[in-house]
Write a protein that holds these residues in place. Structure first.
Motif, PDB file in Angstrom:
ATOM      1  N   ILE A 160      -5.330  14.197  -2.903  1.00 51.95           N
ATOM      2  CA  ILE A 160      -4.089  14.415  -3.639  1.00 51.95           C
ATOM      3  C   ILE A 160      -2.990  13.629  -2.942  1.00 51.95           C
ATOM      4  O   ILE A 160      -3.031  13.414  -1.727  1.00 51.95           O
ATOM      5  N   VAL A 161      -2.018  13.154  -3.726  1.00 54.43           N
ATOM      6  CA  VAL A 161      -0.899  12.419  -3.153  1.00 54.43           C
ATOM      7  C   VAL A 161       0.396  12.927  -3.772  1.00 54.43           C
ATOM      8  O   VAL A 161       0.451  13.244  -4.958  1.00 54.43           O
ATOM      9  N   LEU A 162       1.427  13.023  -2.942  1.00 53.69           N
ATOM     10  CA  LEU A 162       2.753  13.470  -3.386  1.00 53.69           C
ATOM     11  C   LEU A 162       3.776  12.440  -2.948  1.00 53.69           C
ATOM     12  O   LEU A 162       3.849  12.105  -1.764  1.00 53.69           O
ATOM     13  N   ARG A 220      14.239  10.312  -1.456  1.00 52.22           N
ATOM     14  CA  ARG A 220      12.951   9.620  -1.476  1.00 52.22           C
ATOM     15  C   ARG A 220      12.267   9.686  -0.114  1.00 52.22           C
ATOM     16  O   ARG A 220      12.924   9.654   0.924  1.00 52.22           O
ATOM     17  N   PHE A 221      10.966   9.744  -0.136  1.00 51.52           N
ATOM     18  CA  PHE A 221      10.183   9.772   1.090  1.00 51.52           C
ATOM     19  C   PHE A 221       8.890   9.012   0.855  1.00 51.52           C
ATOM     20  O   PHE A 221       8.500   8.754  -0.293  1.00 51.52           O
ATOM     21  N   ASN A 222       8.216   8.649   1.928  1.00 51.78           N
ATOM     22  CA  ASN A 222       6.960   7.930   1.813  1.00 51.78           C
ATOM     23  C   ASN A 222       5.854   8.841   1.286  1.00 51.78           C
ATOM     24  O   ASN A 222       5.927  10.066   1.424  1.00 51.78           O
ATOM     25  N   PRO A 223       4.838   8.263   0.688  1.00 51.55           N
ATOM     26  CA  PRO A 223       3.750   9.075   0.137  1.00 51.55           C
ATOM     27  C   PRO A 223       3.100   9.986   1.175  1.00 51.55           C
ATOM     28  O   PRO A 223       2.901   9.605   2.327  1.00 51.55           O
ATOM     29  N   VAL A 224       2.793  11.193   0.723  1.00 55.98           N
ATOM     30  CA  VAL A 224       2.048  12.165   1.530  1.00 55.98           C
ATOM     31  C   VAL A 224       0.666  12.295   0.902  1.00 55.98           C
ATOM     32  O   VAL A 224       0.528  12.744  -0.240  1.00 55.98           O
ATOM     33  N   HIS A 225      -0.344  11.868   1.637  1.00 51.24           N
ATOM     34  CA  HIS A 225      -1.717  11.857   1.132  1.00 51.24           C
ATOM     35  C   HIS A 225      -2.546  12.846   1.931  1.00 51.24           C
ATOM     36  O   HIS A 225      -2.536  12.827   3.163  1.00 51.24           O
ATOM     37  N   THR A 226      -3.235  13.731   1.243  1.00 55.63           N
ATOM     38  CA  THR A 226      -4.104  14.687   1.939  1.00 55.63           C
ATOM     39  C   THR A 226      -5.362  14.897   1.107  1.00 55.63           C
ATOM     40  O   THR A 226      -5.441  14.506  -0.061  1.00 55.63           O
ATOM     41  N   MET A 227      -6.361  15.506   1.739  1.00 53.83           N
ATOM     42  CA  MET A 227      -7.662  15.653   1.105  1.00 53.83           C
ATOM     43  C   MET A 227      -7.870  17.070   0.571  1.00 53.83           C
ATOM     44  O   MET A 227      -7.402  18.054   1.152  1.00 53.83           O
ATOM     45  N   LEU A 228      -8.572  17.161  -0.538  1.00 55.60           N
ATOM     46  CA  LEU A 228      -8.987  18.446  -1.088  1.00 55.60           C
ATOM     47  C   LEU A 228     -10.412  18.793  -0.656  1.00 55.60           C
ATOM     48  O   LEU A 228     -10.742  19.959  -0.474  1.00 55.60           O
ATOM     49  N   ARG A 229     -11.263  17.780  -0.549  1.00 58.62           N
ATOM     50  CA  ARG A 229     -12.612  17.923  -0.019  1.00 58.62           C
ATOM     51  C   ARG A 229     -12.928  16.680   0.796  1.00 58.62           C
ATOM     52  O   ARG A 229     -12.433  15.594   0.488  1.00 58.62           O
ATOM     53  N   THR A 230     -13.745  16.815   1.811  1.00 60.76           N
ATOM     54  CA  THR A 230     -14.005  15.700   2.716  1.00 60.76           C
ATOM     55  C   THR A 230     -15.493  15.586   3.058  1.00 60.76           C
ATOM     56  O   THR A 230     -16.306  16.458   2.727  1.00 60.76           O
ATOM     57  N   GLY A 231     -15.802  14.506   3.762  1.00 58.59           N
ATOM     58  CA  GLY A 231     -17.164  14.314   4.257  1.00 58.59           C
ATOM     59  C   GLY A 231     -17.566  15.334   5.296  1.00 58.59           C
ATOM     60  O   GLY A 231     -18.752  15.691   5.413  1.00 58.59           O
ATOM     61  N   THR A 232     -16.593  15.814   6.047  1.00 57.95           N
ATOM     62  CA  THR A 232     -16.922  16.856   7.025  1.00 57.95           C
ATOM     63  C   THR A 232     -17.267  18.167   6.324  1.00 57.95           C
ATOM     64  O   THR A 232     -18.138  18.921   6.784  1.00 57.95           O
ATOM     65  N   ASP A 233     -16.594  18.420   5.185  1.00 58.39           N
ATOM     66  CA  ASP A 233     -16.983  19.570   4.372  1.00 58.39           C
ATOM     67  C   ASP A 233     -18.429  19.414   3.896  1.00 58.39           C
ATOM     68  O   ASP A 233     -19.230  20.363   3.932  1.00 58.39           O
ATOM     69  N   ALA A 234     -18.743  18.215   3.431  1.00 59.95           N
ATOM     70  CA  ALA A 234     -20.103  17.955   2.960  1.00 59.95           C
ATOM     71  C   ALA A 234     -21.123  18.148   4.088  1.00 59.95           C
ATOM     72  O   ALA A 234     -22.164  18.780   3.907  1.00 59.95           O
ATOM     73  N   TYR A 235     -20.806  17.585   5.245  1.00 58.82           N
ATOM     74  CA  TYR A 235     -21.732  17.652   6.381  1.00 58.82           C
ATOM     75  C   TYR A 235     -22.004  19.098   6.795  1.00 58.82           C
ATOM     76  O   TYR A 235     -23.119  19.456   7.186  1.00 58.82           O
ATOM     77  N   ASN A 277       0.842  -1.185   0.000  1.00 59.40           N
ATOM     78  CA  ASN A 277       0.000   0.000   0.000  1.00 59.40           C
ATOM     79  C   ASN A 277       0.885   1.245   0.000  1.00 59.40           C
ATOM     80  O   ASN A 277       1.956   1.262   0.616  1.00 59.40           O
ATOM     81  N   TYR A 278       0.428   2.285  -0.672  1.00 63.64           N
ATOM     82  CA  TYR A 278       1.170   3.546  -0.703  1.00 63.64           C
ATOM     83  C   TYR A 278       0.680   4.438   0.441  1.00 63.64           C
ATOM     84  O   TYR A 278      -0.405   5.022   0.368  1.00 63.64           O
ATOM     85  N   ASP A 279       1.471   4.494   1.502  1.00 67.95           N
ATOM     86  CA  ASP A 279       1.091   5.301   2.661  1.00 67.95           C
ATOM     87  C   ASP A 279       2.333   5.685   3.455  1.00 67.95           C
ATOM     88  O   ASP A 279       3.466   5.403   3.041  1.00 67.95           O
ATOM     89  N   ASN A 280       2.120   6.327   4.602  1.00 67.96           N
ATOM     90  CA  ASN A 280       3.257   6.823   5.385  1.00 67.96           C
ATOM     91  C   ASN A 280       3.964   5.732   6.170  1.00 67.96           C
ATOM     92  O   ASN A 280       4.905   6.007   6.908  1.00 67.96           O
ATOM     93  N   LYS A 281       3.531   4.488   5.989  1.00 67.43           N
ATOM     94  CA  LYS A 281       4.200   3.369   6.647  1.00 67.43           C
ATOM     95  C   LYS A 281       5.160   2.654   5.706  1.00 67.43           C
ATOM     96  O   LYS A 281       5.619   1.561   5.989  1.00 67.43           O
ATOM     97  N   GLY A 282       5.463   3.264   4.578  1.00 64.54           N
ATOM     98  CA  GLY A 282       6.283   2.623   3.564  1.00 64.54           C
ATOM     99  C   GLY A 282       7.752   2.539   3.907  1.00 64.54           C
ATOM    100  O   GLY A 282       8.218   3.078   4.927  1.00 64.54           O
ATOM    101  N   PRO A 283       8.512   1.864   3.036  1.00 65.76           N
ATOM    102  CA  PRO A 283       9.913   1.548   3.340  1.00 65.76           C
ATOM    103  C   PRO A 283      10.855   2.732   3.360  1.00 65.76           C
ATOM    104  O   PRO A 283      11.967   2.625   3.883  1.00 65.76           O
TER     105      PRO A 283
END
Length: 327
Positions: free
Chosen positions: A112-114, A82-97, A64-70
């Motif tokens: 988005i992921v970097l 090199r660094f582990n993937p940085v994943h963040t949200m542009l819109r969320t369910g809390t925004d919707a709520y 899986n591509y996440d912050n627990k990577g090698p």
């Protein structure tokens, strides 16, 4: 029964130069080739590979591509950024709520992921490693600039990396859960494992080699020593074996495929020096092979349909992937 544990044979600059002349595939597929040994896989090979689907079982070979990577592991290897993937949200369910998205007329989430393209399970493209001032097919290494690779970019492989896959479980063949660091896998070991598994490696195959090092790190609960550290892997001599077999691609469950330390005073990663720029052989790194190994051992069948094309990132010298074995 395990063979005697052994480190890699000494590799000198003369050995590297001789291998470069002996194994050079420049021009073999024309002066404008971008995909190297992936040319070995022909349409009829893919048709035959489809016949290896016996159960309809699909096994992912990716972490899986996440912050627990090698890339988070401690290592003495000089950093390569090199660094582990940085994943963040542009819109969320809390925004919707909260209702702030309602002016758009639809509630949704986006993200988005970097991350570096070689951060997790990936292919090394043919623009990744240079031999002196040259890259694959004899192209000037300056074809890879800050704008990306004008030659041999990974996008040229977007319809490749599909065909017959073969697993060689070297760790199990040696009677171990995982091979020790610095264990050099030789041609004789590859041949012995293939014979024991009753499977042949041939033209156009996608060869997967299990050392068990990934399971060792997962069992330990950390990746220390994995990214750029000592590792079991392919000995320098296996370049000739891979050339003779005409494999399309080779991948392992380690950070760098070849044995580390390399036992070479004149170069770092000497196997890489030849594999990518001289032979045009695509290599895969950080493949997760434990579940595939279990399935293969259960029914004693070690070949399968392999599907793992690169992402068509124009000018890239590597690509993250989710390769699958379909059995």
């Amino acid at each position: 029964m395990s063979d005697m544990l052994h480190g890699p044979a000494k590799v000198t600059k003369k050995d590297i130069e001789a291998a470069a002349e002996r194994l050079k595939n420049w021009g073999k597929w024309g002066p404008d080739d971008h995909v190297g040994t992936m040319n070995y896989t022909q349409p009829e090979d893919i048709i035959r590979a489809a016949g290896l689907v016996r159960k309809g079982q699909v096994i992912s070979l990716a972490l899986n591509y996440d912050n627990k990577g090698p890339q988070g592991g401690k290592t003495k290897f000089p950093p390569v950024g090199r660094f582990n993937p940085v994943h963040t949200m542009l819109r969320t369910g809390t925004d919707a709520y909260s209702g702030v998205l309602d002016k758009r007329g639809i509630r949704s989430a986006d993200d988005i992921v970097l991350f570096p393209l070689q951060a997790g399970t990936h292919w090394d493209g043919l623009g990744h490693i240079f031999y002196e001032n040259y890259m694959w097919n004899g192209y000037d290494c300056r074809n890879v600039s800050s704008f990306g690779a004008e030659k041999a970019g990974i996008e040229h492989a977007k319809e490749k990396m599909v065909g017959r896959g073969v697993l060689l479980d070297i760790a199990k063949h040696q009677g171990m859960d995982w091979l020790p660091e610095g264990f050099a896998i030789t041609n004789d070991i590859l041949d012995g494992c293939a014979k024991a598994q009753n499977v042949a490696v041939g033209r156009g195959d996608h060869l997967l080699i299990r050392t068990g090092q990934m399971e060792e790190k997962l069992a330990a609960g950390n990746w220390d020593g994995y990214p750029g550290g000592d590792a079991p892997g392919l000995a320098f001599e296996t370049l000739d074996w891979l050339q003779d077999k005409q494999v399309a691609a080779v991948a392992t469950d380690t950070w760098g495929v070849e044995v580390r330390p390399n036992n070479c005073d004149d170069a770092n990663q000497p196997w890489h020096w030849i594999c990518i720029p001289i032979m045009g052989l695509t290599m895969g790194e950080i493949f997760k092979l434990d579940e595939l190994a279990k399935a293969c051992h259960a029914d004693k069948l070690y070949d399968f349909l392999f599907v793992g094309p690169a992402l068509p990132i124009t000018g890239a010298v590597g690509s993250p992937i989710n390769p699958v074995a379909i059995r």
